[in-house]
Design an enzyme around this catalytic site. Structure first.
Site, PDB file in Angstrom:
ATOM      1  N   GLY A  28       0.817  -1.215   0.000  1.00  0.00           N
ATOM      2  CA  GLY A  28       0.000   0.000   0.000  1.00  0.00           C
ATOM      3  C   GLY A  28       0.847   1.259   0.000  1.00  0.00           C
ATOM      4  O   GLY A  28       0.358   2.345   0.303  1.00  0.00           O
ATOM      5  N   ASP A  76      -1.647   7.725  -6.495  1.00  0.00           N
ATOM      6  CA  ASP A  76      -0.262   7.260  -6.358  1.00  0.00           C
ATOM      7  C   ASP A  76       0.645   7.868  -7.423  1.00  0.00           C
ATOM      8  O   ASP A  76       1.765   8.301  -7.144  1.00  0.00           O
ATOM      9  CB  ASP A  76      -0.195   5.729  -6.494  1.00  0.00           C
ATOM     10  CG  ASP A  76      -1.042   5.028  -5.452  1.00  0.00           C
ATOM     11  OD1 ASP A  76      -1.587   5.723  -4.581  1.00  0.00           O
ATOM     12  OD2 ASP A  76      -1.162   3.793  -5.524  1.00  0.00           O
ATOM     13  N   TYR A 104     -11.731  -3.699  -4.463  1.00  0.00           N
ATOM     14  CA  TYR A 104     -11.545  -2.271  -4.744  1.00  0.00           C
ATOM     15  C   TYR A 104     -12.567  -1.838  -5.788  1.00  0.00           C
ATOM     16  O   TYR A 104     -13.233  -0.810  -5.651  1.00  0.00           O
ATOM     17  CB  TYR A 104     -10.115  -2.044  -5.226  1.00  0.00           C
ATOM     18  CG  TYR A 104      -9.707  -0.605  -5.421  1.00  0.00           C
ATOM     19  CD1 TYR A 104      -8.990   0.075  -4.422  1.00  0.00           C
ATOM     20  CD2 TYR A 104      -9.990   0.080  -6.599  1.00  0.00           C
ATOM     21  CE1 TYR A 104      -8.584   1.382  -4.601  1.00  0.00           C
ATOM     22  CE2 TYR A 104      -9.595   1.394  -6.788  1.00  0.00           C
ATOM     23  CZ  TYR A 104      -8.887   2.030  -5.790  1.00  0.00           C
ATOM     24  OH  TYR A 104      -8.482   3.329  -5.974  1.00  0.00           O
TER      25      TYR A 104
HETATM   26  P1  ADP Z   1       1.720  -1.378  -3.961  1.00  0.00           P
HETATM   27  O1  ADP Z   1       1.708  -0.485  -5.140  1.00  0.00           O
HETATM   28  O2  ADP Z   1       0.915  -0.864  -2.839  1.00  0.00           O
HETATM   29  O3  ADP Z   1       3.089  -1.788  -3.515  1.00  0.00           O
HETATM   30  P2  ADP Z   1       0.386  -3.123  -5.818  1.00  0.00           P
HETATM   31  O4  ADP Z   1      -0.321  -4.430  -5.653  1.00  0.00           O
HETATM   32  O5  ADP Z   1      -0.347  -1.981  -6.414  1.00  0.00           O
HETATM   33  O6  ADP Z   1       0.984  -2.738  -4.384  1.00  0.00           O
HETATM   34  O7  ADP Z   1       1.680  -3.336  -6.698  1.00  0.00           O
HETATM   35  C1  ADP Z   1       2.594  -4.354  -6.388  1.00  0.00           C
HETATM   36  C2  ADP Z   1       3.028  -4.998  -7.698  1.00  0.00           C
HETATM   37  O8  ADP Z   1       3.840  -4.069  -8.441  1.00  0.00           O
HETATM   38  C3  ADP Z   1       3.903  -6.214  -7.486  1.00  0.00           C
HETATM   39  O9  ADP Z   1       3.128  -7.383  -7.323  1.00  0.00           O
HETATM   40  C4  ADP Z   1       4.686  -6.239  -8.786  1.00  0.00           C
HETATM   41  O10 ADP Z   1       3.902  -6.776  -9.812  1.00  0.00           O
HETATM   42  C5  ADP Z   1       4.876  -4.763  -9.086  1.00  0.00           C
HETATM   43  N1  ADP Z   1       6.167  -4.237  -8.568  1.00  0.00           N
HETATM   44  C6  ADP Z   1       6.336  -3.220  -7.705  1.00  0.00           C
HETATM   45  N2  ADP Z   1       7.650  -2.955  -7.485  1.00  0.00           N
HETATM   46  C7  ADP Z   1       8.334  -3.835  -8.249  1.00  0.00           C
HETATM   47  C8  ADP Z   1       9.733  -4.077  -8.493  1.00  0.00           C
HETATM   48  N3  ADP Z   1      10.693  -3.364  -7.897  1.00  0.00           N
HETATM   49  N4  ADP Z   1      10.061  -5.064  -9.353  1.00  0.00           N
HETATM   50  C9  ADP Z   1       9.105  -5.792  -9.993  1.00  0.00           C
HETATM   51  N5  ADP Z   1       7.787  -5.606  -9.801  1.00  0.00           N
HETATM   52  C10 ADP Z   1       7.395  -4.659  -8.943  1.00  0.00           C
HETATM   53 MG    MG Z   2      -0.014   0.001  -6.258  1.00  0.00          MG
END
Ligand code: ADP
Ligand code: MG
Length: 407
Positions: free
Chosen positions: A146, A198, A252
């Site tokens: 989040g 975001d 959501y």
């Molecule tokens: P949040 O944005 O709150 O961290 P989300 O579910 O919106 O959670 O996004 C998380 C997803 O974004 C991960 O499951 C992955 O697919 C992608 N992600 C985020 N950061 C990375 C990263 N550094 N490398 C690869 N994928 C990433």
């Molecule tokens: Mg996200």
């Protein structure tokens, strides 16, 4: 708490140079050469204003010190190659993805590569183009907590592509296009619904500031607000609960639909209209369907809380009064999200209750909910003790332990 309690686990931010070096290393490991450059974008916490973006409301987020770095170069062909040093939290086909840019469609790309590939796709849909790209990501943002690691992923990509394709989308006005492309990448390609909070925060908010975003205009209107918590010995403690949030499971989207239905029942285009009416909450109470009434009551009261917190931040009352008031609005936001919007969970409630017990000025869940992180507004001198008490509460409850970071 006994003397042998383990230390709370802190997520340490990376200094800029260290983040850049890590991304360069990831690039060199995969591509056998140095990248042309490194770009980055931060994660965010939202001080207040949750689930208001897609209701044309107000929000007051700020960036965190944790960022996603991308080392990038152009290629000689039209392929996109993406690698990430992200841990096991990334979901998708391995840590490397490659494909011709022409083949990227919302149907063709799954898992984590959909975010950077989606950004490239969204820019090309807007008529921008350039050679193929090699992209290597390293991030200190906890993933799926989040804290907008997904927006940091698409926004850092946007910064890199903007530079490497020489798009010159550099003014605030033109930056909007990058934010919108980043939203398209999430909404249309990764199929995780987002209202833009975001992406706008990651691209527009500066360190030491919060940014009041008014989503009633298109594009939204931004008002930077100095966030002088450190000057008063305060800080935001971020509690990363062990429960990861999942935005793709439809809950959501369900909240989004319920807000649409509530608007319809109230005879308005958006719940923002109701929030702008001095009798708005009374109108909401007149709704006959209980679920819609609760959802609308959260959104309308949350927009009012954003206004109150913004006013307090800009106000001239004695500082302690203002911070107590801000903290109260933050607690109320959590209650509203838990009781009326029903997006909390046992872990988030526990984090907020433990923060309250330890004397935090305010605490609430941040992000979409259903898991992820909470924030607590605390005195800096109490930071460690608060983290310990929250950590202990999770252990006492037999839950996996949370992690912590300071914003
Ligand atoms: P949040 O944005 O709150 O961290 P989300 O579910 O919106 O959670 O996004 C998380 C997803 O974004 C991960 O499951 C992955 O697919 C992608 N992600 C985020 N950061 C990375 C990263 N550094 N490398 C690869 N994928 C990433
Ligand atoms: Mg996200």
């Amino acid at each position: 708490m006994n003397a042998s309690s383990p230390e709370p686990r802190w997520y340490e931010p990376w200094a800029r140079a260290s983040g850049e070096a890590r991304a360069q290393q990831c690039f060199a490991d995969h591509f056998g050469e140095a990248a042309a450059g490194v770009w980055s974008a931060p994660g965010r916490v939202n001080l207040i204003g949750e689930h208001t973006d897609y209701n044309f409301g107000l929000a007051l987020p700020t960036i965190i010190r944790h960022r996603t770095f991308v080392a990038a170069s152009v290629r000689d062909d039209d392929d996109l190659v993406i690698v990430s040093s992200g841990g096991e939290d990334i979901v998708g086909p391995g840590k490397r993805w490659q494909g011709p840019m022409d083949d990227i469609t919302p149907e063709s790309t799954d898992g984590w590569p959909a975010y950077p590939a989606g950004l490239v796709w969204a820019l090309r849909e807007r008529g921008y183009d350039g050679p193929g790209l090699n992209l290597a990501f390293s991030s200190s943002i906890p993933i799926g907590a989040g804290l907008a690691s997904s927006a940091a992923l698409t926004c850092s990509t946007a910064m890199a592509v903007n530079a490497l394709w020489r798009l010159a989308l550099d003014s605030d006005e033109r930056h909007i296009e990058l934010a919108e492309a980043a939203m398209d990448a999430e909404n249309l390609m990764a199929k995780t619904p987002t209202g833009g909070l975001d992406q706008y925060t990651s691209l527009f908010c500066r360190e030491g500031s919060a940014i009041e975003i008014d989503f009633s205009t298109s594009p939204p209107t931004f008002r930077p607000t100095p966030l002088y918590f450190p000057d008063y010995g305060l800080a935001l403690l971020v509690i990363v609960t062990p429960k990861r949030h999942r935005l793709t499971d439809g809950r959501y989207a369900q909240r989004y639909d319920e807000c649409q239905q509530a608007s319809k029942a109230l005879g308005v285009q958006s719940l923002r209209e109701v929030a702008d009416d001095p009798h708005g909450l009374r109108r909401v109470e007149g709704l006959s369907e209980e679920v819609l009434k609760k959802r609308a009551r959260h959104v309308v009261s949350e927009i009012e809380r954003v206004r109150l917190v913004s006013e307090e931040l800009a106000g001239t009352a004695p500082a302690h009064e203002r911070f107590v008031d801000i903290g109260r609005q933050i607690y109320r936001s959590h209650t509203s999200l838990a009781v009326d919007f029903e997006v909390s969970c046992a872990e988030l409630d526990l984090a907020v209750n433990a923060a309250w017990t330890s004397g935090a000025l305010g605490a609430r869940l941040v992000g979409g909910g259903f898991g992820g992180a909470a924030i607590a507004l605390v005195r800096r001198t109490q930071m460690d003790a608060t983290a310990r008490l929250i950590d202990q509460s999770f252990m006492d409850a037999g839950m996996e332990r949370p992690g912590f970071l300071v914003s």
